[in-house]
Design a protein around this motif. Structure first.
Motif, PDB file in Angstrom:
ATOM      1  N   ARG B  81     -35.684 -65.514 -69.764  1.00 61.81           N
ATOM      2  CA  ARG B  81     -35.175 -64.247 -70.223  1.00 61.81           C
ATOM      3  C   ARG B  81     -36.161 -63.625 -71.222  1.00 61.81           C
ATOM      4  NH1 ARG B  81     -30.372 -62.246 -69.197  1.00 61.81           N
ATOM      5  NH2 ARG B  81     -29.378 -60.749 -70.630  1.00 61.81           N
ATOM      6  N   SER B  82     -36.330 -62.308 -71.145  1.00 66.52           N
ATOM      7  CA  SER B  82     -37.347 -61.632 -71.948  1.00 66.52           C
ATOM      8  C   SER B  82     -37.186 -61.904 -73.445  1.00 66.52           C
ATOM      9  CB  SER B  82     -37.296 -60.130 -71.693  1.00 66.52           C
ATOM     10  OG  SER B  82     -37.810 -59.832 -70.422  1.00 66.52           O
ATOM     11  N   VAL B  83     -35.941 -61.849 -73.920  1.00 71.61           N
ATOM     12  CA  VAL B  83     -35.734 -62.038 -75.353  1.00 71.61           C
ATOM     13  C   VAL B  83     -36.131 -63.451 -75.782  1.00 71.61           C
ATOM     14  CG1 VAL B  83     -33.337 -62.775 -75.147  1.00 71.61           C
ATOM     15  CG2 VAL B  83     -34.116 -61.656 -77.261  1.00 71.61           C
ATOM     16  N   ASP B  84     -35.946 -64.432 -74.897  1.00 72.60           N
ATOM     17  CA  ASP B  84     -36.347 -65.797 -75.211  1.00 72.60           C
ATOM     18  C   ASP B  84     -37.864 -65.956 -75.146  1.00 72.60           C
ATOM     19  OD1 ASP B  84     -33.685 -66.584 -75.548  1.00 72.60           O
ATOM     20  OD2 ASP B  84     -33.449 -66.952 -73.397  1.00 72.60           O
ATOM     21  N   ARG B  85     -38.468 -65.283 -74.160  1.00 72.65           N
ATOM     22  CA  ARG B  85     -39.932 -65.305 -74.072  1.00 72.65           C
ATOM     23  C   ARG B  85     -40.522 -64.663 -75.328  1.00 72.65           C
ATOM     24  NH1 ARG B  85     -40.724 -62.148 -68.693  1.00 72.65           N
ATOM     25  NH2 ARG B  85     -42.938 -62.304 -69.223  1.00 72.65           N
ATOM     26  N   LEU B  86     -39.897 -63.570 -75.774  1.00 75.73           N
ATOM     27  CA  LEU B  86     -40.367 -62.901 -76.994  1.00 75.73           C
ATOM     28  C   LEU B  86     -40.266 -63.832 -78.197  1.00 75.73           C
ATOM     29  CD1 LEU B  86     -41.290 -60.299 -78.441  1.00 75.73           C
ATOM     30  CD2 LEU B  86     -38.869 -59.709 -78.714  1.00 75.73           C
ATOM     31  N   GLU B  87     -39.155 -64.512 -78.288  1.00 72.71           N
ATOM     32  CA  GLU B  87     -38.983 -65.430 -79.423  1.00 72.71           C
ATOM     33  C   GLU B  87     -40.052 -66.519 -79.414  1.00 72.71           C
ATOM     34  OE1 GLU B  87     -35.011 -66.705 -80.312  1.00 72.71           O
ATOM     35  OE2 GLU B  87     -35.685 -68.651 -81.061  1.00 72.71           O
ATOM     36  N   ALA B 132     -45.627 -55.885 -76.895  1.00 68.67           N
ATOM     37  CA  ALA B 132     -44.737 -54.728 -76.937  1.00 68.67           C
ATOM     38  C   ALA B 132     -43.957 -54.591 -75.634  1.00 68.67           C
ATOM     39  CB  ALA B 132     -45.547 -53.466 -77.210  1.00 68.67           C
ATOM     40  N   GLU B 133     -44.615 -54.904 -74.521  1.00 67.39           N
ATOM     41  CA  GLU B 133     -43.939 -54.817 -73.225  1.00 67.39           C
ATOM     42  C   GLU B 133     -42.833 -55.854 -73.101  1.00 67.39           C
ATOM     43  OE1 GLU B 133     -46.912 -54.957 -70.211  1.00 67.39           O
ATOM     44  OE2 GLU B 133     -47.277 -52.795 -70.295  1.00 67.39           O
ATOM     45  N   LEU B 134     -43.070 -57.003 -73.749  1.00 71.43           N
ATOM     46  CA  LEU B 134     -42.048 -58.049 -73.754  1.00 71.43           C
ATOM     47  C   LEU B 134     -40.811 -57.559 -74.506  1.00 71.43           C
ATOM     48  CD1 LEU B 134     -42.317 -60.708 -72.363  1.00 71.43           C
ATOM     49  CD2 LEU B 134     -43.058 -61.752 -74.516  1.00 71.43           C
ATOM     50  N   LEU B 135     -41.034 -56.929 -75.645  1.00 69.60           N
ATOM     51  CA  LEU B 135     -39.922 -56.393 -76.432  1.00 69.60           C
ATOM     52  C   LEU B 135     -39.205 -55.278 -75.669  1.00 69.60           C
ATOM     53  CD1 LEU B 135     -38.225 -56.136 -78.953  1.00 69.60           C
ATOM     54  CD2 LEU B 135     -40.051 -54.811 -80.024  1.00 69.60           C
ATOM     55  N   LYS B 136     -39.992 -54.492 -74.969  1.00 69.78           N
ATOM     56  CA  LYS B 136     -39.425 -53.405 -74.172  1.00 69.78           C
ATOM     57  C   LYS B 136     -38.510 -53.959 -73.085  1.00 69.78           C
ATOM     58  CE  LYS B 136     -41.130 -49.249 -71.778  1.00 69.78           C
ATOM     59  NZ  LYS B 136     -42.380 -48.585 -71.320  1.00 69.78           N
ATOM     60  N   ALA B 137     -38.950 -55.055 -72.462  1.00 70.53           N
ATOM     61  CA  ALA B 137     -38.143 -55.690 -71.418  1.00 70.53           C
ATOM     62  C   ALA B 137     -36.855 -56.262 -71.995  1.00 70.53           C
ATOM     63  CB  ALA B 137     -38.954 -56.788 -70.732  1.00 70.53           C
ATOM     64  N   ALA B 138     -36.961 -56.839 -73.189  1.00 70.14           N
ATOM     65  CA  ALA B 138     -35.773 -57.396 -73.839  1.00 70.14           C
ATOM     66  C   ALA B 138     -34.786 -56.285 -74.190  1.00 70.14           C
ATOM     67  CB  ALA B 138     -36.182 -58.168 -75.101  1.00 70.14           C
ATOM     68  N   ALA B 139     -35.331 -55.130 -74.565  1.00 72.51           N
ATOM     69  CA  ALA B 139     -34.468 -53.983 -74.859  1.00 72.51           C
ATOM     70  C   ALA B 139     -33.772 -53.504 -73.589  1.00 72.51           C
ATOM     71  CB  ALA B 139     -35.303 -52.855 -75.476  1.00 72.51           C
ATOM     72  N   ALA B 140     -34.504 -53.501 -72.465  1.00 67.62           N
ATOM     73  CA  ALA B 140     -33.926 -53.096 -71.187  1.00 67.62           C
ATOM     74  C   ALA B 140     -32.819 -54.052 -70.759  1.00 67.62           C
ATOM     75  CB  ALA B 140     -35.024 -53.035 -70.126  1.00 67.62           C
ATOM     76  N   ASP B 141     -32.952 -55.315 -71.152  1.00 66.51           N
ATOM     77  CA  ASP B 141     -31.920 -56.306 -70.847  1.00 66.51           C
ATOM     78  C   ASP B 141     -30.702 -56.148 -71.756  1.00 66.51           C
ATOM     79  OD1 ASP B 141     -33.601 -57.328 -68.947  1.00 66.51           O
ATOM     80  OD2 ASP B 141     -34.287 -59.023 -70.152  1.00 66.51           O
ATOM     81  N   GLY B 142     -30.850 -55.323 -72.806  1.00 65.24           N
ATOM     82  CA  GLY B 142     -29.763 -55.149 -73.764  1.00 65.24           C
ATOM     83  C   GLY B 142     -29.649 -56.287 -74.755  1.00 65.24           C
ATOM     84  N   ASP B 143     -30.745 -57.047 -74.918  1.00 65.94           N
ATOM     85  CA  ASP B 143     -30.709 -58.207 -75.805  1.00 65.94           C
ATOM     86  C   ASP B 143     -31.189 -57.921 -77.225  1.00 65.94           C
ATOM     87  OD1 ASP B 143     -29.627 -59.962 -73.977  1.00 65.94           O
ATOM     88  OD2 ASP B 143     -31.578 -60.445 -73.109  1.00 65.94           O
ATOM     89  N   VAL B 144     -31.746 -56.745 -77.451  1.00 58.10           N
ATOM     90  CA  VAL B 144     -32.131 -56.380 -78.818  1.00 58.10           C
ATOM     91  C   VAL B 144     -31.501 -55.026 -79.149  1.00 58.10           C
ATOM     92  CG1 VAL B 144     -34.310 -57.649 -78.674  1.00 58.10           C
ATOM     93  CG2 VAL B 144     -34.266 -55.208 -78.172  1.00 58.10           C
ATOM     94  N   ARG B 145     -31.356 -54.758 -80.437  1.00 59.77           N
ATOM     95  CA  ARG B 145     -30.655 -53.561 -80.872  1.00 59.77           C
ATOM     96  C   ARG B 145     -31.362 -52.292 -80.378  1.00 59.77           C
ATOM     97  NH1 ARG B 145     -29.546 -54.376 -86.341  1.00 59.77           N
ATOM     98  NH2 ARG B 145     -28.871 -52.216 -86.341  1.00 59.77           N
ATOM     99  N   GLY B 146     -30.574 -51.285 -80.065  1.00 57.60           N
ATOM    100  CA  GLY B 146     -31.119 -50.080 -79.463  1.00 57.60           C
ATOM    101  C   GLY B 146     -31.387 -48.959 -80.432  1.00 57.60           C
TER     102      GLY B 146
END
Lengths: 195, 195
Positions: B81-87, B132-146
């Motif tokens: 999952r993007s948010v986990d990859r970001l972490e 930045a693209e990783l964070l963008k993907a996590a945002a698209a997943d709805g896993d980070v604040r909008g």
DNA sequence: AGAGTAACCGAACGATCGGTCGGGACAAGG
DNA sequence: CCTTGTCCCGACCGATCGTTCGGTTACTCT
């Protein structure tokens, strides 16, 4: 007319040119020749207005430091719950940093090679310490998480705020200082993950 | 014996000395005389090992950049999952930054005065963009604040991480790289305020 | 022993560094 | 008119910059 407007240089107007060049090339990487080219006057004419290269640096970092320390004297930084005072200081730091962007940028990059630079570093440490004590008080109140060391958290928050000088450009159609301050406060206190 | 250990300099051992001095005085503020004093050999002897001052800078920033880009090839940064990859990337950035501290420190301070410095800045931008693209993907997943812009959040998080080079010292009895990484991940994703 | 070479050095190179000097242009005040 | 002071300039200063060069030492290999 009194001193309404000048077409010749004053120490202040010369400073604004110098600080811009300092930030582009680095203080050590900037020669008086670079400054004279950027200012449009000869190298020797610069010495008519200021005593030398180091005075320009001293004036610049002084202005930045004065702006930062003034935050601590504001009412919202002095009265109220520690965590709220901390939030106010964080927000105002962002605003001052953006308002005096080139001066603060220069301040944050001094390395301590000269006496002036070491004096600037010392005053910076004083300021950092004052904010750290605010965070410490908020921790004592139980208003901030206890699983991250206060000293460590202070440094990381300062790092986030100070890094703004690396990318913020006022001319771009980007975020305003208010928007950046909002984002910083939000990230610092609530984090990245969705509530 | 083969090449087990040397008491004379190699390009690598000389580099470690040079990088240390560069970080203390700044690259532009460091003369070859400073380097020769710190290395304990004459100024001209340095040119027996490296082609000049700029090669030392190029070797240093290359090492730092290689370490950072290697993170993106790790399994946890590529799958999941993007948010986990970001972490994972955030955590590893802290570890790499601390592991190659002097080299990354130098990288983060280049201003773009020479061709080498401009090349380093460009590679840094590439890396930032990947994260930045990783964070963008996590945002698209709805896993980070909008309510915080992706570009802005990326820059602030990078700012927090990169600021570690300004205060972390391995010799002190302070926090280990693991502890710092934990604190950063916690602050970035959950924020300062008590849950 | 002799040849080759890695590691190093002192001296010096042209260029550039931050800063100084004497003086010119010009406006204001008497 | 002449003086005074501001603002600026080209020419130059000693020092230091990154780099080069000719040469010496000391170790390795044959």
């Amino acid at each position: 007319m009194t001193t309404v407007k000048r077409d010749t240089y004053t120490p202040e107007t010369l400073l604004s040119v110098a600080v811009q060049v300092f930030n582009e090339r680095g203080y050590d990487g900037t020669s008086m020749e670079h400054l004279s080219k950027a200012a449009g006057i000869s190298k020797s004419s610069i010495y008519h207005h200021v005593s030398g290269k180091e005075e320009l640096l001293r004036r610049a970092v002084s202005r930045a430091l004065d702006g930062l320390f003034a935050i601590l004297d504001e009412e919202h930084a002095r009265v109220g719950r520690s965590v709220d005072r901390l939030e106010h200081v964080v927000r105002r730091m962002v605003e001052v940093l953006i308002g005096d962007l080139p001066y603060v940028t220069l301040l944050l990059r001094v390395r301590g090679n000269t006496e002036t630079e070491r004096w600037a570093l010392e005053r910076r440490r004083d300021f950092d310490h004052r904010v750290a004590e605010l965070l410490k008080a908020a921790a004592a109140d139980g208003d901030v998480r206890g699983d991250v060391e206060v000293r460590l958290a202070t440094r990381l928050v300062f790092g986030m705020i100070n890094s703004i000088v690396e990318w913020y450009r006022p001319d771009a159609r980007g975020a305003s200082d208010r928007e950046v301050a909002d984002a910083v406060v939000r990230l610092v206190f609530a984090g990245l993950r969705r509530d």
